[in-house]
Design a protein around this motif. Structure first.
Motif, PDB file in Angstrom:
ATOM      1  N   GLY A  84      -7.061   2.754   1.274  1.00 17.19           N
ATOM      2  CA  GLY A  84      -6.316   1.632   0.708  1.00 17.19           C
ATOM      3  C   GLY A  84      -6.345   0.417   1.612  1.00 17.19           C
ATOM      4  N   LEU A  85      -6.261   0.654   2.929  1.00 12.02           N
ATOM      5  CA  LEU A  85      -6.286  -0.452   3.884  1.00 12.02           C
ATOM      6  C   LEU A  85      -7.638  -1.157   3.876  1.00 12.02           C
ATOM      7  CD1 LEU A  85      -4.670  -1.866   6.150  1.00 12.02           C
ATOM      8  CD2 LEU A  85      -5.670  -0.230   7.748  1.00 12.02           C
ATOM      9  N   ALA A 107      -8.054  -3.205   0.671  1.00 14.75           N
ATOM     10  CA  ALA A 107      -7.288  -4.453   0.693  1.00 14.75           C
ATOM     11  C   ALA A 107      -7.929  -5.471   1.631  1.00 14.75           C
ATOM     12  CB  ALA A 107      -5.847  -4.160   1.117  1.00 14.75           C
ATOM     13  N   GLY A 156      -4.262   4.409  -1.422  1.00 11.93           N
ATOM     14  CA  GLY A 156      -3.431   3.862  -0.359  1.00 11.93           C
ATOM     15  C   GLY A 156      -1.972   4.238  -0.521  1.00 11.93           C
ATOM     16  N   PHE A 209      -2.909  -3.909  -1.494  1.00 10.22           N
ATOM     17  CA  PHE A 209      -2.782  -2.528  -1.027  1.00 10.22           C
ATOM     18  C   PHE A 209      -2.024  -1.687  -2.046  1.00 10.22           C
ATOM     19  CE2 PHE A 209      -0.575   0.888   1.184  1.00 10.22           C
ATOM     20  CZ  PHE A 209      -1.610   1.473   1.897  1.00 10.22           C
TER      21      PHE A 209
END
Length: 277
Positions: free
Chosen positions: A265-266, A269, A14, A8
């Motif tokens: 970003g989440l 990841a 993110g 992340f």
């Protein structure tokens, strides 16, 4: 968990979204400490422009209320509705999707038809109708937004469960006599949940916008300061005091953009984690 955090942190989107949300969250949580005054109190001369008085950095509204105080307390309402609505939608959707995927047959068919019935109604119209009938309050708005947002998590959870229930470790759990509920919550749900959580940012952002729209239409909680309500109050003074609508509008835009960036970003990841798994 450390690997997830590292992935992340490698996402510029993110990090940017997390910083924006952290700033808004700190402002909302610390509002009673950093701005202890009543946001509804008349504290100065009406319609002071921003940066004209050090006591009121963002000016005052048409009644003489501090715009900065109202802006910060408005963040409380927006984030509360957004996060609470996402929690309601994720919990309800995951439960329905898990039951439908594991049960199959008529149960699956019946639950999916309920999902279809909710999905054909736009979320905002559903929230508008629900709040109009039940009355405006933050709790009602949270339920209204959650009712319009749970179908996405339900469909995604069902799809994940249909895939997971055929895997070897689930079959092994059945062979050793594990109870179906225990299989659902110990073996299936933990593996189906991460993709569903990727929808959180979308749900939160949509909830913030719906709450603002309802407040703009006069259906927000009358006892809470909201960004939508501030925009609505300033719309009649757009020519003489445009800052009354522009400032809360910028707060709303920053919150939604921050949520979407954090969500990007989440998702990145989680997708990297899924590919490597």
């Amino acid at each position: 968990m450390k690997a997830f955090v590292r992935r992340f942190m490698s996402s510029p989107e993110g990090i940017a979204g997390a910083l924006v949300l952290l700033l808004l969250a700190l402002a909302a949580v610390l509002a009673p400490i950093i701005l202890p005054g009543d946001p509804a109190a008349i504290v100065g001369r009406p319609l002071l422009p921003p940066f004209s008085d050090a006591s009121f950095p963002l000016g005052t509204d048409q009644l003489g209320r501090d715009v900065l105080t109202r802006l910060v307390y408005g963040a409380q309402a927006s984030l509360t509705v957004g996060l609470s609505s996402a929690l309601v939608a994720i919990l309800a959707g995951t439960l329905v999707g898990t039951v439908a995927g594991l049960a199959g047959g008529l149960v699956d068919e019946a639950l999916m038809r309920v999902v279809d019935a909710f999905q054909i109604v736009p979320g905002f119209l559903l929230a508008l109708a629900f709040v109009s009938v039940a009355g405006p309050s933050l709790a009602v708005i949270v339920l209204a937004v959650g009712l319009g947002a749970w179908t996405g998590p339900a469909r995604l959870a069902r799809a994940e469960v249909l895939s997971i229930r055929e895997r070897d470790y689930v079959a092994s759990a059945r062979v050793i006599g594990m109870h179906p509920a225990e299989i659902a919550f110990r073996e299936v749900l933990p593996n189906a949940l991460p993709p569903v959580l990727s929808l959180v940012s979308v749900i939160v952002a949509a909830a913030v916008l719906i709450e603002a729209a309802l407040s703009f239409l006069g259906l927000g909680d009358p006892n809470a300061v909201t960004w939508g309500g501030m925009i609505a109050e300033g719309r009649n003074l757009l020519r003489s005091a445009p800052f009354l609508s522009i400032i809360p509008g910028l707060g709303l835009v920053s919150a939604v953009v921050g949520i979407y960036l954090f969500g990007e970003g989440l998702v990145e990841a989680l997708s990297i984690r899924g590919r490597r798994a």
